[in-house]
Design a protein around this motif. Sequence first.
Motif, PDB file in Angstrom:
ATOM      1  N   TRP A  41       2.512  -1.920   4.437  1.00 31.43           N
ATOM      2  CA  TRP A  41       1.905  -0.826   3.676  1.00 31.43           C
ATOM      3  C   TRP A  41       1.773  -1.179   2.197  1.00 31.43           C
ATOM      4  O   TRP A  41       0.958  -0.588   1.493  1.00 31.43           O
ATOM      5  CB  TRP A  41       2.736   0.451   3.856  1.00 31.43           C
ATOM      6  N   ILE A  42       2.580  -2.102   1.700  1.00 30.98           N
ATOM      7  CA  ILE A  42       2.440  -2.543   0.302  1.00 30.98           C
ATOM      8  C   ILE A  42       1.052  -3.124   0.084  1.00 30.98           C
ATOM      9  O   ILE A  42       0.339  -2.766  -0.868  1.00 30.98           O
ATOM     10  CB  ILE A  42       3.518  -3.595  -0.045  1.00 30.98           C
ATOM     11  N   ARG A 196      12.717   8.424   9.482  1.00 32.50           N
ATOM     12  CA  ARG A 196      13.071   7.778   8.219  1.00 32.50           C
ATOM     13  C   ARG A 196      12.380   6.440   8.027  1.00 32.50           C
ATOM     14  O   ARG A 196      12.042   6.071   6.898  1.00 32.50           O
ATOM     15  CB  ARG A 196      14.596   7.611   8.145  1.00 32.50           C
ATOM     16  N   ILE A 197      12.176   5.714   9.103  1.00 32.87           N
ATOM     17  CA  ILE A 197      11.476   4.433   8.960  1.00 32.87           C
ATOM     18  C   ILE A 197      10.023   4.678   8.572  1.00 32.87           C
ATOM     19  O   ILE A 197       9.410   3.880   7.849  1.00 32.87           O
ATOM     20  CB  ILE A 197      11.570   3.585  10.261  1.00 32.87           C
ATOM     21  N   SER A 198       9.471   5.812   9.007  1.00 30.92           N
ATOM     22  CA  SER A 198       8.117   6.182   8.583  1.00 30.92           C
ATOM     23  C   SER A 198       8.084   6.429   7.081  1.00 30.92           C
ATOM     24  O   SER A 198       7.161   5.985   6.383  1.00 30.92           O
ATOM     25  CB  SER A 198       7.656   7.443   9.322  1.00 30.92           C
ATOM     26  N   ILE A 199       9.096   7.136   6.579  1.00 34.32           N
ATOM     27  CA  ILE A 199       9.166   7.441   5.150  1.00 34.32           C
ATOM     28  C   ILE A 199       9.331   6.153   4.339  1.00 34.32           C
ATOM     29  O   ILE A 199       8.755   6.012   3.258  1.00 34.32           O
ATOM     30  CB  ILE A 199      10.321   8.408   4.851  1.00 34.32           C
ATOM     31  N   ILE A 200      10.100   5.197   4.868  1.00 34.58           N
ATOM     32  CA  ILE A 200      10.242   3.908   4.173  1.00 34.58           C
ATOM     33  C   ILE A 200       8.875   3.234   4.050  1.00 34.58           C
ATOM     34  O   ILE A 200       8.569   2.599   3.031  1.00 34.58           O
ATOM     35  CB  ILE A 200      11.244   2.998   4.915  1.00 34.58           C
ATOM     36  N   GLY A 201       8.030   3.402   5.062  1.00 36.94           N
ATOM     37  CA  GLY A 201       6.667   2.884   4.983  1.00 36.94           C
ATOM     38  C   GLY A 201       5.880   3.549   3.866  1.00 36.94           C
ATOM     39  O   GLY A 201       5.138   2.888   3.130  1.00 36.94           O
ATOM     40  N   PHE A 202       6.062   4.857   3.707  1.00 36.22           N
ATOM     41  CA  PHE A 202       5.367   5.570   2.636  1.00 36.22           C
ATOM     42  C   PHE A 202       5.860   5.104   1.264  1.00 36.22           C
ATOM     43  O   PHE A 202       5.088   5.005   0.310  1.00 36.22           O
ATOM     44  CB  PHE A 202       5.574   7.078   2.770  1.00 36.22           C
ATOM     45  N   ALA A 204       6.975   2.124   0.661  1.00 36.22           N
ATOM     46  CA  ALA A 204       6.355   0.807   0.489  1.00 36.22           C
ATOM     47  C   ALA A 204       4.910   0.954   0.013  1.00 36.22           C
ATOM     48  O   ALA A 204       4.444   0.186  -0.846  1.00 36.22           O
ATOM     49  CB  ALA A 204       6.401   0.024   1.801  1.00 36.22           C
ATOM     50  N   PHE A 205       4.217   1.940   0.552  1.00 37.91           N
ATOM     51  CA  PHE A 205       2.839   2.192   0.123  1.00 37.91           C
ATOM     52  C   PHE A 205       2.810   2.568  -1.355  1.00 37.91           C
ATOM     53  O   PHE A 205       1.971   2.090  -2.126  1.00 37.91           O
ATOM     54  CB  PHE A 205       2.230   3.309   0.965  1.00 37.91           C
ATOM     55  N   GLY A 206       3.752   3.428  -1.763  1.00 37.89           N
ATOM     56  CA  GLY A 206       3.844   3.814  -3.168  1.00 37.89           C
ATOM     57  C   GLY A 206       4.159   2.629  -4.061  1.00 37.89           C
ATOM     58  O   GLY A 206       3.624   2.502  -5.172  1.00 37.89           O
ATOM     59  N   ALA A 207       5.028   1.735  -3.567  1.00 40.50           N
ATOM     60  CA  ALA A 207       5.364   0.535  -4.342  1.00 40.50           C
ATOM     61  C   ALA A 207       4.146  -0.363  -4.506  1.00 40.50           C
ATOM     62  O   ALA A 207       3.925  -0.954  -5.569  1.00 40.50           O
ATOM     63  CB  ALA A 207       6.503  -0.225  -3.663  1.00 40.50           C
ATOM     64  N   GLY A 208       3.339  -0.471  -3.441  1.00 38.05           N
ATOM     65  CA  GLY A 208       2.119  -1.265  -3.529  1.00 38.05           C
ATOM     66  C   GLY A 208       1.135  -0.685  -4.536  1.00 38.05           C
ATOM     67  O   GLY A 208       0.524  -1.420  -5.329  1.00 38.05           O
ATOM     68  N   PHE A 209       0.995   0.629  -4.512  1.00 38.20           N
ATOM     69  CA  PHE A 209       0.131   1.309  -5.474  1.00 38.20           C
ATOM     70  C   PHE A 209       0.655   1.107  -6.896  1.00 38.20           C
ATOM     71  O   PHE A 209      -0.099   0.814  -7.828  1.00 38.20           O
ATOM     72  CB  PHE A 209       0.074   2.797  -5.108  1.00 38.20           C
ATOM     73  N   LEU A 210       1.979   1.235  -7.057  1.00 34.15           N
ATOM     74  CA  LEU A 210       2.598   1.097  -8.377  1.00 34.15           C
ATOM     75  C   LEU A 210       2.445  -0.314  -8.932  1.00 34.15           C
ATOM     76  O   LEU A 210       2.402  -0.508 -10.154  1.00 34.15           O
ATOM     77  CB  LEU A 210       4.080   1.465  -8.285  1.00 34.15           C
ATOM     78  N   ASN A 347       0.390   8.394 -11.415  1.00 38.14           N
ATOM     79  CA  ASN A 347      -0.023   8.690 -10.035  1.00 38.14           C
ATOM     80  C   ASN A 347       0.765   7.852  -9.039  1.00 38.14           C
ATOM     81  O   ASN A 347       1.196   8.345  -7.992  1.00 38.14           O
ATOM     82  CB  ASN A 347      -1.517   8.430  -9.872  1.00 38.14           C
ATOM     83  N   ALA A 348       0.941   6.567  -9.369  1.00 37.52           N
ATOM     84  CA  ALA A 348       1.703   5.692  -8.476  1.00 37.52           C
ATOM     85  C   ALA A 348       3.160   6.128  -8.406  1.00 37.52           C
ATOM     86  O   ALA A 348       3.772   6.121  -7.331  1.00 37.52           O
ATOM     87  CB  ALA A 348       1.606   4.247  -8.975  1.00 37.52           C
ATOM     88  N   PHE A 349       3.723   6.516  -9.555  1.00 42.73           N
ATOM     89  CA  PHE A 349       5.102   6.998  -9.562  1.00 42.73           C
ATOM     90  C   PHE A 349       5.256   8.273  -8.747  1.00 42.73           C
ATOM     91  O   PHE A 349       6.319   8.537  -8.182  1.00 42.73           O
ATOM     92  CB  PHE A 349       5.575   7.238 -10.996  1.00 42.73           C
ATOM     93  N   ALA A 350       4.211   9.092  -8.700  1.00 43.51           N
ATOM     94  CA  ALA A 350       4.272  10.335  -7.930  1.00 43.51           C
ATOM     95  C   ALA A 350       4.485  10.067  -6.451  1.00 43.51           C
ATOM     96  O   ALA A 350       5.029  10.909  -5.726  1.00 43.51           O
ATOM     97  CB  ALA A 350       2.988  11.142  -8.143  1.00 43.51           C
ATOM     98  N   GLU A 351       4.033   8.894  -5.979  1.00 39.54           N
ATOM     99  CA  GLU A 351       4.220   8.526  -4.570  1.00 39.54           C
ATOM    100  C   GLU A 351       5.701   8.408  -4.228  1.00 39.54           C
ATOM    101  O   GLU A 351       6.145   8.859  -3.169  1.00 39.54           O
ATOM    102  CB  GLU A 351       3.534   7.184  -4.288  1.00 39.54           C
TER     103      GLU A 351
END
Length: 502
Positions: A41-42, A196-202, A204-210, A347-351
Amino acid sequence: MGDQAPLLAKKPSTIEDVIESCIGSTGFCQLLQAILVVMAWIFDAQQTFINVVTDMGPSWHCTHKNDSSCSSAAGPCGLPEGSWSWDQPKHASVISEWSLQCSPPSLIGLPASSYFIGCLVGDLLLATLADSRLGRKKMLVFSCLTMSLAAGLSAASPNVWVYSALRFICGLGRATVGTSALVLSTEMVGKVWRDRISIIGFIAFGAGFLSLPAIAYFNRDSSWRNIYLWTFVPSLCYTILIYFVIDESPRWLFIRGRKDEAIDILKRIAKSNGCTIDTSFSNLSITEEKWNVDVFSALKILLEKKWALKRLTAVMIVAFGVGIMYYGMPLNVGNLSSNLYLSTTLNAFAELPSSLLAFFLINRISRRYSILVLTVISGVTSVACVFLTSGGWQMGIEVVSFFSTVGALNVLIIYSVELFPTCVRNSGISMVRQALVFGGVFAPLLVAEGRKRKFLSFGVFGLVIGCCGMFAAYLPETRGSEISDTIEEEERKMVDYSNLNP
């Protein structure tokens, strides 16, 4: 763990029993492998939002201070050559390098729209392969590889047309990255860790955006092409890594009739957890999904079953509203009277806080009512941005709106995992993501129009997500329920629920 305890003392009755009995404890190595999967997801996030920083409208200035015609102009279009100049090097943005500043919004937004159209086509053509022939792992590897190579080639684009074509191919590959990673990771762990593993994916997505505003800031005086190279190399290395170290989903192998392979993987995972499986599976009755034999079999089932079609329709309408806001807001920060890098970073931090909040609360909150509340908040705050004039207030309210959208998206994806059984789960979630991306197709065009009239971006975004979110009321609540593996299991659960709640 010196004494290894047998995990199975009696014959499991369902695939769910098999999974929970063998790997439900979710050991460290098992969890690590699942986390590695969702790290995809990153790179998904980087390619989804990379146009925010590569295709941004760069700032400009008048070269002569006393030039009144230049200083009073809203933009550089129509000004004589030499009377104005870009604030940054010309190659810092796609728009300035290819002189697109006076082009129509449809051309300026073409690369971003091409990416989202590619996602739509990719979901339609590739998504069901993960349920039918390829499986979760092969689909994930193929998607990551296609996305990575297209991103790398984008750095060599000679013009906007080739660039848009490569963004289309990148979207085509990216279409199934998030879905395959989400489904594979949740099917590798026990019920306790599934949400919880789904949330970890989210996260990771936020980290990629950030990571994007950071990469863009350090390359602000360099070519936009460097940003693609910075995302291409790690993505390619990740693809090679998961090909060699990740296992296929045992759930998918079971329903495809490949019982021996599934049992071998379960034993290997159990061994890594410090346990053994010494019960024979030879008498375990598992019916292969005979109907799921071609590319579109899973999709046909979703359309033929009335309960599945009702769920799919409602959740896709919600996803469309969330998608137009989720993909549109980051692109729209350039229309705010605030710093682009700061707005994108916020916006990225909001993730991240939104995903962390979901991580700790997901087992306690109602899926349906959470989506209803979050979409209303997001819609109201987005419309409010139309009427605010202060840059600080605009940015603050916009972040609140995006924060609520991210929360709604997190719950929506987990909700989708629980709404559909294993045999059609990848196809169902892919359709949901397709609706998300369909909203993203319109977002760049609305953002371009919003540069002239803010209501056409912030106003439309808010109205759409607010209205579409209401359709969550038509979905059943799934919090605390077990996920089904076959269509028959899900229908039995529905009958049992109807008998208990006449």
